[in-house]
Design an enzyme around this catalytic site. Structure first.
Site, PDB file in Angstrom:
ATOM      1  N   ASP A  36      80.848  59.587 114.580  1.00  0.00           N
ATOM      2  CA  ASP A  36      82.169  59.273 115.128  1.00  0.00           C
ATOM      3  C   ASP A  36      82.650  57.903 114.630  1.00  0.00           C
ATOM      4  OD1 ASP A  36      83.550  61.117 116.632  1.00  0.00           O
ATOM      5  OD2 ASP A  36      82.409  60.744 118.472  1.00  0.00           O
ATOM      6  N   LYS A  87      84.322  71.940 117.135  1.00  0.00           N
ATOM      7  CA  LYS A  87      83.381  71.233 116.261  1.00  0.00           C
ATOM      8  C   LYS A  87      82.240  72.175 115.860  1.00  0.00           C
ATOM      9  CE  LYS A  87      84.815  66.853 118.083  1.00  0.00           C
ATOM     10  NZ  LYS A  87      84.708  65.839 119.137  1.00  0.00           N
ATOM     11  N   GLN A 143      80.504  63.675 123.233  1.00  0.00           N
ATOM     12  CA  GLN A 143      81.933  63.927 123.487  1.00  0.00           C
ATOM     13  C   GLN A 143      82.455  62.996 124.585  1.00  0.00           C
ATOM     14  OE1 GLN A 143      83.971  66.142 121.712  1.00  0.00           O
ATOM     15  NE2 GLN A 143      85.549  65.062 122.867  1.00  0.00           N
TER      16      GLN A 143
END
Ligand code: NAP
Length: 285
Positions: free
Chosen positions: A120, A53, A97
């Site tokens: 997300d 990322k 995460q």
């Protein structure tokens, strides 16, 4: 093989290049896109995801802030950091995460992220927005599948087609079904309790497999000419990466198919990057 191969690597690269160009144009207006990534603990797979990322941010020209916290970080400490990032006007997107260590309640952390920075697309406000067709962030993997269909099979019109999604998780199957509805497909969601999966799948013009079991979709599940998208990531008996679909057999029947690896996988990061760009646009509106 008769099916057209849908190249997720190439489509992902194309999306990142488009974002790179748009980001340079934003920079000229004095706007820099910033993503904050939080990793708790040292899970090797999570470390790889976070590294990728950061690399994608660098490539496109985003600023990335990285917070790598020890595995014994308390839930309160993590929530404090999320709040601090929510309050910072220079941060456009926040990504925590997953999975988190067991002593931290993932739901609580997701719910603490400002929905306007939830790149997300996991926050209930964004999930709700998807359900009622309002503007919000869409979970990256299902959003990537839509791009694979639109860019990978451009002559194929999703509208009016029979789509069978196998899997009903909150991060893939459910949002996938809502996105396909938005595209005017006729959607069926199958799961572990579905009776006669073979017959259900066989009527599909589009099959999207998100199960997590190798070869759960065989040639017997697929109608001649169907488009097959394989979200699954598994290891076969030889330890090689594979999807949920019996690729060798199904690619003889399908009209188009995604490989694993190189299909849906690379799209998730591209769509995350897209959500970051959208977040920055909205913050500067
Ligand atoms: P999950 O939460 O474990 O959900 C799996 C779904 O499959 C459940 O809804 C389950 O039904 C259903 N299922 C299980 N066995 C089945 C069977 N024999 N027949 C029909 N349905 C069955 O998994 P997930 O998080 O959605 O992920 C699915 C797969 O996609 C995994 O391999 C994951 O690694 C992969 N994935 C890939 C990406 C990517 O970037 N490419 C991103 C996310 C996930 P029940 O609800 O009835 O239990």
């Amino acid at each position: 093989m008769s099916a057209k191969l849908i190249d997720g690597k190439a489509i992902s690269a194309q999306i990142k290049d488009e974002l790179k160009e748009k980001t340079a144009a934003l920079k000229e207006k004095g706007i820099t896109v910033t993503l904050a990534v939080i990793l708790v603990g040292e899970d090797p797979a999570s470390q790889v995801y976070v590294r990728n990322k950061k690399k994608a941010c660098e490539y496109i020209g985003y600023n990335s802030l990285s917070y790598e916290l020890p595995a014994d970080t308390s839930e309160d400490k993590l929530l404090e950091l999320v709040q601090e990032l929510n309050d910072r006007s220079d941060v456009d997107g926040i990504l925590v995460q997953m999975p988190l260590p067991k002593h931290i309640d993932e739901k609580k952390v997701i719910n603490a992220i400002d929905p306007s920075k939830d790149v997300d697309g996991f926050h209930p406000v964004n999930v709700g927005a998807l359900v009622i067709g309002e503007e919000g962030f869409v979970s990256c993997t299902p959003a990537g599948v839509i791009q694979l269909l639109k860019r990978g099979v451009p002559d194929f019109d999703i509208s009016g087609k029979e789509c069978v999604i196998i899997g009903r998780s909150n991060i893939v199957g459910k949002p996938m079904s809502l996105l396909m509805l938005r595209e005017n497909a006729t959607v069926t969601v199958a799961h572990s309790r579905t009776k006669d999966l073979e017959a259900v799948c066989k009527r599909a013009d589009i099959i999207i497999a998100a199960v997590g079991k190798a070869k759960v979709i065989t040639a017997d599940h697929v109608k001649e000419g169907a488009v097959v998208i394989d979200v699954g990531i598994n290891r076969n008996v030889d330890g090689k990466l594979c999807g949920d679909v019996d690729f060798e057999a199904v690619s003889q029947i399908a009209s188009a198919i995604t490989p694993v690896p190189g299909g849906v996988g690379p799209m998730t990061i591209a769509m995350l990057m897209n959500n970051c760009y959208e977040a920055a646009l909205r913050h500067h509106r």
